[in-house]
Motif scaffolding. Structure first.
Motif, mmCIF file in Angstrom:
data_model
loop_
_atom_site.group_PDB
_atom_site.id
_atom_site.type_symbol
_atom_site.label_atom_id
_atom_site.label_comp_id
_atom_site.label_asym_id
_atom_site.label_seq_id
_atom_site.Cartn_x
_atom_site.Cartn_y
_atom_site.Cartn_z
ATOM 1 N N GLY A 236 0.940 8.096 1.837
ATOM 2 C CA GLY A 236 0.148 7.229 0.961
ATOM 3 C C GLY A 236 -0.377 7.968 -0.252
ATOM 4 O O GLY A 236 -0.376 7.446 -1.375
ATOM 5 N N LEU A 239 2.472 8.375 -2.617
ATOM 6 C CA LEU A 239 2.771 7.136 -3.339
ATOM 7 C C LEU A 239 1.837 6.965 -4.528
ATOM 8 O O LEU A 239 2.280 6.646 -5.645
ATOM 9 N N ILE A 240 0.557 7.193 -4.301
ATOM 10 C CA ILE A 240 -0.402 7.058 -5.402
ATOM 11 C C ILE A 240 -0.160 8.133 -6.452
ATOM 12 O O ILE A 240 -0.230 7.876 -7.665
ATOM 13 N N THR A 286 -3.669 1.268 -8.048
ATOM 14 C CA THR A 286 -4.007 2.295 -7.069
ATOM 15 C C THR A 286 -4.962 1.758 -6.010
ATOM 16 O O THR A 286 -4.849 2.112 -4.826
ATOM 17 N N LEU A 289 -2.935 -0.248 -3.537
ATOM 18 C CA LEU A 289 -2.164 0.648 -2.667
ATOM 19 C C LEU A 289 -3.067 1.347 -1.656
ATOM 20 O O LEU A 289 -2.652 1.588 -0.515
ATOM 21 N N SER A 290 -4.292 1.668 -2.038
ATOM 22 C CA SER A 290 -5.211 2.322 -1.106
ATOM 23 C C SER A 290 -5.581 1.392 0.041
ATOM 24 O O SER A 290 -5.684 1.828 1.195
ATOM 25 N N GLN A 293 -2.607 1.306 2.320
ATOM 26 C CA GLN A 293 -2.533 2.554 3.086
ATOM 27 C C GLN A 293 -3.524 2.544 4.243
ATOM 28 O O GLN A 293 -3.215 3.000 5.346
#
Length: 337
Positions: A236, A239-240, A286, A289-290, A293
């Motif tokens: 994760g 990815l960020i 972001t 995405l967090s 994750q």
């Protein structure tokens, strides 16, 4: 003198061991009240929280009320077609790089754990080279690969070529960025996967071998699912980091999010608000995405701990319940008046 706790009998089909019920302390017979337990005071915590909130309020005030940020210009360009096209290219490039990097990284990790010394050494050499070279240098190298190999062809080794194409016509800026980012991230993905595999206890593999499972099936069905607990958090973060790292491809004139806002402020000279447009979009993506994750980590963390931490929205439940109770109490008091 304390009163003994009552003993309850058990059913006939239950064990004959008596079960003791916890006794409740009775109030004193002389009518005196028990001392009230007062929690320990922590003034330092409240002072630190007040100072932190004060500093945060000063920063937010300076950002919101500073006319130099030109927030009206930020809102004007935030959803323009050029910015959205750059955002879509950034998201596509991030997704493609991560998928290809982890596919290749899985193979590299398996080679690093192989008993073949040649394959193990080659995999180690790949990771060593691409982790030791700056990403910008790699991108510039691949962008100028035509100086080393003007043409690329397919044919018989040391023999005739069947197909040949000029490298300049084959590798455009976007494809060059995809290749450079993929090869760079593959080295890190290989180490992430290798570390996750090594985190699984060796007894799991030995038990699978005792059951007659092959090496490939043991890796797919037993080792990798348990290794995901260690792989997902680092993946994760990768990815960020890759999402933000795609901004470096703007040096190759790839029309990503950063390059798109650069084209706009080179024409309008509104540098700060256009950079804020890119910043806000990066923060928004972001943050999404967090959250993803966090939930993926909870999914693969099942069984690793007796209790999992509550989700961020679930943590607001008790606070909302208290606020609703206070609102109802205030409404009831207002109605009585």
């Amino acid at each position: 003198m304390a009163t003994p706790s009552p003993v309850t009998s058990t059913p006939s089909d239950a064990p004959s061991t008596p079960v003791l019920k916890p006794s409740v302390a009775a109030p004193p017979s002389d009518g005196t009240e028990l001392p009230r337990i007062v929690p320990r005071r922590h003034p330092g915590r409240w002072i630190a929280a007040a100072v932190a909130l004060l500093v945060l309020a000063m920063v937010l005030n300076s950002v919101v009320r500073n006319d130099a940020f030109q927030w009206q210009v930020v809102g004007q360009y935030f959803t323009t077609a050029a910015v959205l096209d750059g955002l879509l290219l950034t998201l596509w490039l991030t997704a493609a790089v991560m998928v290809l990097a982890f596919l290749l990284g899985t193979g590299m990790a398996v080679l690093r754990l192989s008993a073949n010394p040649v394959l193990r050494t080659l995999s180690w050499g790949y990771v060593w080279i691409f982790r030791s070279t700056p990403l910008l240098v790699q991108l510039l190298f691949w962008f100028n690969i035509g100086a080393l190999y003007p043409t690329l062809g397919i044919g018989i080794p040391f023999g005739p070529e069947f197909i040949s194409v000029k490298t300049v016509n084959l590798l455009g800026p976007t494809l060059t960025a995809l290749i450079g980012l993929t090869l760079h991230e593959t080295a890190y993905a290989a180490e992430v996967i290798r570390g996750g595999i090594l985190s699984v206890d060796a007894g799991q593999t030995e038990a699978a071998q005792a059951l007659g499972l092959g090496r490939g099936r043991t890796l797919r069905r037993i080792v990798v699912p348990q290794a995901m607990r260690s792989i997902v958090p680092t993946a994760g973060n990768m990815l960020i980091g890759t999402l933000k790292g795609t901004s470096i491809v703007s040096v190759l004139a790839v029309h990503d999010l950063l390059f798109s806002v650069q084209l706009v402020y080179n024409r309008t000279y509104q540098v700060i608000p256009l950079l804020l447009v890119a910043t806000v979009w990066y923060i928004a993506v972001t943050s999404v995405l967090s959250v993803g994750q966090y939930h993926v980590e909870r999914y693969y963390g099942r069984g690793a701990a007796h209790t999992l931490p509550p989700a961020p929205l679930a943590r607001l439940g008790p606070w909302l319940t208290v606020l609703r109770a206070r609102a109802r109490r205030a409404a009831a008091l207002g109605g009585d008046r």
